[in-house]
Enzyme design. Structure first.
Site, PDB file in Angstrom:
ATOM      1  CG  ASN A 119       2.313   5.951   0.068  1.00  0.00           C
ATOM      2  OD1 ASN A 119       2.639   7.043   0.491  1.00  0.00           O
ATOM      3  ND2 ASN A 119       2.658   4.830   0.677  1.00  0.00           N
ATOM      4  CG  LEU A 120       1.203   7.237  -6.094  1.00  0.00           C
ATOM      5  CD1 LEU A 120       1.634   7.927  -7.382  1.00  0.00           C
ATOM      6  CD2 LEU A 120       0.393   8.203  -5.251  1.00  0.00           C
TER       7      LEU A 120
ATOM      8  CB  CYS B 277     -11.221  -9.091  23.544  1.00  0.00           C
ATOM      9  SG  CYS B 277     -11.626  -8.258  25.096  1.00  0.00           S
TER      10      CYS B 277
ATOM     11  CG  ASP C  69      -0.256   9.493   8.216  1.00  0.00           C
ATOM     12  OD1 ASP C  69       0.968   9.599   8.436  1.00  0.00           O
ATOM     13  OD2 ASP C  69      -0.757   8.484   7.680  1.00  0.00           O
TER      14      ASP C  69
ATOM     15  CB  CYS D 254       8.849  -3.683   8.554  1.00  0.00           C
ATOM     16  SG  CYS D 254       9.582  -4.206  10.086  1.00  0.00           S
TER      17      CYS D 254
ATOM     18  CB  CYS E  66      24.380   7.207   6.089  1.00  0.00           C
ATOM     19  SG  CYS E  66      23.279   5.867   5.615  1.00  0.00           S
TER      20      CYS E  66
ATOM     21  CG  ASP F 246       1.467   1.883   8.951  1.00  0.00           C
ATOM     22  OD1 ASP F 246       1.661   2.292  10.114  1.00  0.00           O
ATOM     23  OD2 ASP F 246       2.131   2.268   7.976  1.00  0.00           O
ATOM     24  CG  ASN F 247       2.412   1.506  13.998  1.00  0.00           C
ATOM     25  OD1 ASN F 247       2.246   1.576  15.216  1.00  0.00           O
ATOM     26  ND2 ASN F 247       2.217   2.540  13.188  1.00  0.00           N
TER      27      ASN F 247
END
Lengths: 79, 353
Positions: free
Chosen positions: B64-65, B168, B56, B182, B320, B124-125
């Site tokens: 996240n915690l 499958c 990762d 997302c 930005c 996670d994707n």
């Protein structure tokens, strides 16, 4: 027919379990899909959606009737 | 192997020393160190899996915690793979850890996965899920699929003895799957820990040969009603015919998949005088008006052609005004080369000034 909506389909149909009266006549999954999509057009946005009848994956030719339990299974990505 | 450490497992009927030795000799790769991966790693480590690979490139963030409870607040902003491997090594010094501070990509997947017996898909994707599937098919490795959505989890053992594959369960490719990756819907913290632990027990079953691995079934658990659905899945032989990886597994274009750095973490890094490169992607005019010290201005419209001006040996922070253009910038830089450490400053300059 008992419908189980998993994952994102639950957000579309509104509940995990629901009953839809499909009448007495058995129909194919493909025909059922058409009816379901008419009722919940947002389901059409899902390019991948699997179906299970009575706890087994099935294809669109399978014939279902009012006594069957049908599950909508979309992919889920979270981890 | 310290037998007394594993005595409670060894005395299990049908387990014994031979099964414990199989665990000791096994190599498991955990793809993704989030809600699924951290508990899974923790329990495989506890159980005595001899070699654990951790992959990762993400950093620990505050949000996240609630579900990644091995991490603590002081570690926000640090790399998951560093912290997790350190903690697990303390928990079980007998385990050999192999750490990959990168994301799994079509470039590195086969080389990495080939060194393991089993893969835990704790990603996670969808892009990574199809990549894990295809790589494991090519290398003939079983993998354990786990995924979560709100209060609901899915689990299956895939590519086990020519059994069903991810396609499958869900035909198609990452490119055509338009279900939002997302997932801003949120997640209850305890759920991925449940599924991650189910993944761990499936790994242990495959390694030791006890019980029946969850191959040929998709288990769906709804925690709101505590309903478990074990749904039979058959193998479509067409899905097993994979001869090579796809050229690319698209990284989904949505904010969640842009590695983000929040204002607090960023300030932390600044205070620690952490080496990093700040790339301000606003226009020259905006930049001249106001900018961060040491920031380099490359307007977003010029970023693609001016990438060579960036030192990718350092972590790169794109900046930005509000955090929208910086996401596009980070995504662009990552798409060019997934190995790059690029983070978009969440909320932009206005969140730190």
């Amino acid at each position: 027919m008992k419908i189980i909506s998993f994952g994102i389909t639950k957000d579309i149909t509104g509940s995990l379990f629901m009953d839809l009266d499909m009448g007495e006549k058995p129909i194919s999954i493909a025909a059922f899909k058409e009816l379901l999509f008419k009722k919940y057009p947002a389901l059409m946005d899902l390019k991948t959606l699997s179906f299970a009848v009575n706890n087994a994956y099935t294809n669109e030719d399978t014939i279902v009737n009012n006594q069957d339990e049908l599950a909508l299974i979309p992919p889920v990505s979270g981890g | 192997m310290n037998e007394s450490r594993y005595s409670k497992q060894i005395i299990l009927k049908g387990f014994g020393l031979p099964a414990q030795q199989l665990l000791q000799d096994s190599k498991v790769l955990i793809v993704g160190l989030g809600g699924l991966g951290t508990p899974c790693a923790q329990y495989l480590n506890g159980a005595g899996v001899g070699t654990i690979g951790l992959i990762d490139a993400d950093i620990i963030s505050l949000s996240n915690l609630p579900r990644q409870t091995l991490f603590d607040e002081a570690e926000v902003g640090l790399f998951k793979v560093d912290i997790l491997s350190k903690k697990l090594a303390k928990q079980n010094p007998g385990t050999h850890f192999i750490c990959y501070n990168e994301f799994l990509t079509a470039v590195n997947a086969l080389a990495i996965i080939s060194g393991y017996d089993i893969v835990v898909d704790a990603s996670d994707n969808f892009a990574t899920r199809y990549l894990v599937n295809d790589s494991c098919l090519l290398l003939n490795k079983p993998f354990i699929y786990g995924a979560v959505h709100e209060f609901e989890g899915q689990l299956s053992v895939l590519n086990f003895k020519a059994g069903p594959t991810y396609r499958c369960l869900f035909p198609g490719n990452a490119e055509i799957s338009n279900i939002p990756d997302c997932n801003d819907n949120g997640i209850i913290g305890v759920l991925p820990a449940l599924i991650g632990n189910y993944q761990a027990i499936e790994a242990i079953k495959i390694i030791t040969g006890i019980g029946e691995p969850l191959s040929g079934y998709l288990l769906i658990i709804d925690t709101l009603t505590q309903s478990h659905f074990k749904i039979a899945v058959s193998t479509n032989p067409e899905n097993r015919k994979i001869h090579q990886l796809l050229e690319s597994y698209l990284t989904p274009v949505c904010n969640r998949d842009v590695p983000l750095i929040d204002a607090a973490t960023f300030k932390n890094w600044q205070q620690q005088k952490k080496q990093m490169q700040l790339i301000d992607v606003r226009t020259v005019e905006e930049f001249t008006n106001q900018c961060l010290p040491k920031a380099k201005n490359i307007p977003l419209t010029e970023l693609y052609t001016r990438q060579s001006e960036i030192n990718f040996k350092l972590p790169v922070i794109t900046i930005c005004q509000t955090g929208v253009r910086s996401n596009s910038a980070a995504l662009l830089l990552k798409t060019e080369d997934d190995q790059r450490q690029v983070f978009s400053l969440l909320g932009g300059l206005q969140s730190i000034l």
